[in-house]
Enzyme design. Sequence first.
Site, PDB file in Angstrom:
ATOM      1  N   ARG A  59       0.731  -1.291   0.030  1.00 18.75           N
ATOM      2  CA  ARG A  59      -0.062  -0.129  -0.036  1.00 18.75           C
ATOM      3  C   ARG A  59       0.794   1.159   0.009  1.00 18.75           C
ATOM      4  O   ARG A  59       0.590   2.210  -0.731  1.00 18.75           O
ATOM      5  CB  ARG A  59      -0.928   0.025   1.227  1.00 18.75           C
ATOM      6  N   TYR A 109     -16.429  16.267 -16.301  1.00 19.53           N
ATOM      7  CA  TYR A 109     -17.052  14.949 -16.259  1.00 19.53           C
ATOM      8  C   TYR A 109     -18.199  14.897 -15.305  1.00 19.53           C
ATOM      9  O   TYR A 109     -17.821  15.220 -14.287  1.00 19.53           O
ATOM     10  CB  TYR A 109     -15.738  13.864 -16.049  1.00 19.53           C
ATOM     11  N   ASP A 125      -7.598  18.214 -15.041  1.00 18.85           N
ATOM     12  CA  ASP A 125      -7.726  16.867 -15.528  1.00 18.85           C
ATOM     13  C   ASP A 125      -7.401  16.856 -17.047  1.00 18.85           C
ATOM     14  O   ASP A 125      -8.099  17.192 -17.852  1.00 18.85           O
ATOM     15  CB  ASP A 125      -9.324  16.606 -15.371  1.00 18.85           C
ATOM     16  N   LYS A 128      -8.180   5.514 -19.356  1.00 19.49           N
ATOM     17  CA  LYS A 128      -8.496   6.106 -20.846  1.00 19.49           C
ATOM     18  C   LYS A 128      -7.389   5.875 -21.706  1.00 19.49           C
ATOM     19  O   LYS A 128      -6.800   5.050 -21.819  1.00 19.49           O
ATOM     20  CB  LYS A 128      -9.370   7.456 -20.713  1.00 19.49           C
TER      21      LYS A 128
HETATM   22  C1  LIG Z   1     -12.322  13.229 -17.962  1.00 18.02           C
HETATM   23  C2  LIG Z   1     -12.607  12.254 -17.083  1.00 18.02           C
HETATM   24  N1  LIG Z   1     -12.107  12.368 -15.790  1.00 18.02           N
HETATM   25  C3  LIG Z   1     -12.164  11.466 -14.855  1.00 18.02           C
HETATM   26  C4  LIG Z   1     -12.796  10.165 -15.018  1.00 18.02           C
HETATM   27  C5  LIG Z   1     -12.963   9.207 -13.937  1.00 18.02           C
HETATM   28  O1  LIG Z   1     -12.202   8.211 -14.180  1.00 18.02           O
HETATM   29  P1  LIG Z   1     -12.176   6.698 -13.635  1.00 18.02           P
HETATM   30  O2  LIG Z   1     -13.529   5.963 -14.340  1.00 18.02           O
HETATM   31  O3  LIG Z   1     -11.077   6.053 -13.978  1.00 18.02           O
HETATM   32  O4  LIG Z   1     -12.547   6.870 -12.047  1.00 18.02           O
HETATM   33  C6  LIG Z   1     -13.704  10.177 -16.413  1.00 18.02           C
HETATM   34  C7  LIG Z   1     -14.127   8.944 -16.604  1.00 18.02           C
HETATM   35  O5  LIG Z   1     -14.755   8.817 -17.623  1.00 18.02           O
HETATM   36  C8  LIG Z   1     -13.347  11.166 -17.233  1.00 18.02           C
HETATM   37  O6  LIG Z   1     -14.028  11.080 -18.600  1.00 18.02           O
END
Ligand SMILES: Cc1ncc(COP(=O)(O)O)c(C=O)c1O
Length: 432
Positions: A73, A126, A199, A224
């Site tokens: 961890r 998101y 992000d 992604k």
């Molecule tokens: C731009 C963006 N940020 C964060 C996330 C969240 O990621 P995770 O599904 O790996 O938790 C997503 C998920 O679709 C996303 O499109």
Amino acid sequence: MSSGKPTGADDGRGDKRFETLSVTYGEEPDLSGGVGDVTSPIHLASTYAVDGIDMDTALEDLDPDEDEFLYTRLSNPTRHAVEKRVAALEGGDHAMAFASGTSAIVSTVMAAVEPGDHVVAFEDLYGGTNTMLKELFRDKLNVAVDFVDATDPEEVRAAATDETALLWMETPTNPLLRLCDIEEMAAIADECDALLGVDNTFMGPYFQRPLELGADVVVHSTTKYINGHSDSLGGVAVLSDDDYAQEIGFLQQVGMGNVMAPFDAYMVLRGMKTLPLRMRQHETNAAEVAAYLESHDRVAAVRYPGLESHPQHDLADDQMDGHGGVLSFELDGGLDAVEHFVAALDEFTLAVSLGGVESLIEHPASMTHSPLPAEERAELGITDGLLRVSVGVEHPKDLLADLERGFEAVADAASNGESATDEATETAVGDD
Ligand SMILES: Cc1ncc(COP(=O)(O)O)c(C=O)c1O
């Protein structure tokens, strides 16, 4: 579109270029004690043998670069390799890998704010991040959150107060592909002594490196593009400030214990080797799909930063090295047309998520953004006719032929006077 840029000068990165760091950095073959694997083994052990009692070494003194591990961890060799490589690709000094993009975001935000603070966020985030900011930070942790149209820096500046501790941005946004000017956001963050978090999931470090433009921290859902094969869940935070990194590391390892598992770390390491190749093909294909959709008379609007019609096309060219593989478009005919269109597709799978080698299509109003109230979706411009596409690396002609099938299905339904909703009802009745 290769960045061709060196991404950092410390830690053995030297002046190696992005493509080279993607393949090997962080997992150089070990001939000293190991057998010389050219790819990292998956280190599954949860705990590590200790070489006798030592009263002088504190936990934080353990150095994973010297193969010093105590408990997975806290640190794990496979995860550490991911953290080193992503830090190198984003041009940061520290990276922490989490169990998901969501856990990377929650830890990064939590490390930046405390009760009574204020966050200014892009209104077009998101859906999960939007809900997290409202229902966890605002409603439970007493952090005020304002959502603004960050395409206009003056709206962000006007929303910032003395209490503002964090600006939280996505660029391009999901699903409307709106951009914010990262350098402008960094200037506003400096003016109010706040941090800027970006992000960078949609572009990945190959096309956009926000730390170079003044951001304090970058997060990714590695689920992604960074992993790129829709078979692993994870997230990372990358930054250079030592104190902020320590706060995030505390939440990752101790406060929440929310770490990327060794198998996922292995998949991400493997995925990153082809990141530049994949990103180039995603972009080539997305540009063809965008141009095709823009020329189609059943499409009311296409949103892709690579199109000259994109209202922020110049900003895209200024702050990004490419335009990415995600776009969205507005189909004429609303929900009914959408249902006929997606039902006719073979290559584009109807599924949420993005950034994998396979092409996906999703309907934000009923899928990713369904948690937002209908009025809020309408205000943002997420209509029932909007579709978001993650363009994969298949042959672009096959993708265009598939979309053509979708348009033909819409045209056939219109000329037969059919409604997809009627058909669904008939099927359901027939199944009974
Ligand atoms: C731009 C963006 N940020 C964060 C996330 C969240 O990621 P995770 O599904 O790996 O938790 C997503 C998920 O679709 C996303 O499109």
